[in-house]
Design an enzyme around this catalytic site. Structure first.
Site, PDB file in Angstrom:
ATOM      1  N   LYS A  51     -63.967 -26.600  14.359  1.00  0.00           N
ATOM      2  CA  LYS A  51     -64.932 -26.987  13.490  1.00  0.00           C
ATOM      3  C   LYS A  51     -64.645 -26.674  11.987  1.00  0.00           C
ATOM      4  O   LYS A  51     -64.704 -25.964  11.258  1.00  0.00           O
ATOM      5  CB  LYS A  51     -66.215 -25.931  13.570  1.00  0.00           C
ATOM      6  CG  LYS A  51     -67.437 -26.500  13.338  1.00  0.00           C
ATOM      7  CD  LYS A  51     -68.823 -25.644  13.739  1.00  0.00           C
ATOM      8  CE  LYS A  51     -69.969 -26.395  13.131  1.00  0.00           C
ATOM      9  NZ  LYS A  51     -70.446 -27.533  13.307  1.00  0.00           N
TER      10      LYS A  51
ATOM     11  N   GLU B  14     -68.566 -37.767  21.741  1.00  0.00           N
ATOM     12  CA  GLU B  14     -69.679 -36.962  21.327  1.00  0.00           C
ATOM     13  C   GLU B  14     -70.418 -37.779  20.128  1.00  0.00           C
ATOM     14  O   GLU B  14     -70.048 -38.792  19.817  1.00  0.00           O
ATOM     15  CB  GLU B  14     -69.219 -35.663  20.885  1.00  0.00           C
ATOM     16  CG  GLU B  14     -68.415 -35.320  19.727  1.00  0.00           C
ATOM     17  CD  GLU B  14     -67.982 -34.003  19.360  1.00  0.00           C
ATOM     18  OE1 GLU B  14     -68.613 -33.063  19.553  1.00  0.00           O
ATOM     19  OE2 GLU B  14     -66.755 -33.856  18.840  1.00  0.00           O
TER      20      GLU B  14
END
Ligand code: PMP
Length: 282
Positions: free
Chosen positions: A145, A177
């Protein structure tokens, strides 16, 4: 409004970040967004776990123990009197003269955090949203992240310009995604989503959903699916900390199913709300 810089909680106007902070110059850092329901962090432990793991993957050491950091976040939430909102935290490799090479060990990482009020997107959750398909042009460590979000921003901006809520990304025809969410299809009562590899961020909402499905005997298959499968799916939804379980009712201008949120998507929404409601009460 109070914010946190390293271990200090202060007025936002007093926070100072160096112009050579590596987060600012290189995006050299990691972050997390944690949902707050009714003043309480939801899945805080899981988010912190991922925060530490992201930091470790890029060789930054978080300058706190998990419990300390959790305490600080709770303090910040309390000071700001947040009811329904989120806490954002980021950790950079610190400030030092600009150089691609990591600075020496005496340069301390910089942790910042702030909170904000965010309402649940109730209308979109009820009616569903539109999505478009876009090329996944990101790097090969999407499991981290990282602050480097340019490809995600470009995809989200393209989606917004087309009146869409999200861009669903694919690599060579396989769906990975969303630009800021995980993506799922429902076919014949089975949920399919990309496995948690280096090509996606293993969303905390995704992990909660996997657990909910397991507990309720709903087939949750972690297997990549094609753009064809996406276009022909019975239902599509995306998940994230702020979007929860978000029905996608239009894809590239074409209705998904009958154009309304699907039956299983609805069920997952209900189960998800039950999940955070039960945590609140606990
Ligand atoms: N993938 C990407 C690329 C994201 O940015 C996000 C949201 N931060 C997610 C998935 C969903 O993760 P989470 O459920 O932990 O918010």
């Amino acid at each position: 409004v109070k914010v946190m810089v390293n271990d200090k909680i202060m007025d936002r106007s007093e926070a100072v970040i160096d112009i050579e902070d590596r987060g600012y110059q290189f995006g050299d850092g990691v972050y997390e967004v944690i949902r707050i329901y009714d003043g309480v962090m939801f899945t805080g432990d899981e988010h912190l776990e991922r925060f530490y793991s992201s930091a470790e993957k890029i060789q930054i050491t978080v300058p706190f123990q998990k419990e300390e950091l959790l305490d600080l976040m709770n303090q910040l939430i309390k000071e700001n009197n947040v009811k329904d909102g989120s806490v954002y935290m980021q950790l950079t490799r610190g400030a030092s003269p600009r150089n691609h090479v990591f600075p020496s060990k005496d340069i301390k990482p910089v942790l910042t955090a702030y909170t904000k009020e965010v309402a649940r997107p109730v209308e979109s959750l009820e009616n569903g949203v539109a999505a478009m398909i876009a090329d996944d042009i990101r790097w090969l460590r999407c499991d981290i992240k990282s602050l480097n979000l340019l490809p995600n921003l470009l995809a989200k901006q393209a989606a917004t310009e087309q009146g869409c809520y999200e861009a669903i990304l694919h690599r060579d025809g396989l769906v990975t995604e969303g630009s800021s969410s995980n993506a799922y299809i429902v076919v014949d009562g089975k949920i399919k989503t990309h496995p948690a590899t280096n090509l996606i961020l293993n969303g905390i909402t995704r992990q909660v959903l996997a657990r909910i499905c397991q507990n309720n005997n709903i087939p949750f298959v972690e297997e990549a699916f094609t753009l064809d499968e996406l276009r022909n799916a019975d239902e599509i939804f995306v998940t994230s900390t702020t979007s929860e379980v978000m029905p996608v009712v239009k894809l590239d201008g074409t209705e998904v199913g009958d154009g309304n949120p699907g039956e299983l998507t609805r069920k997952l929404q209900t189960l998800f709300v039950e999940e955070f409601e039960s945590v609140k009460k606990a």
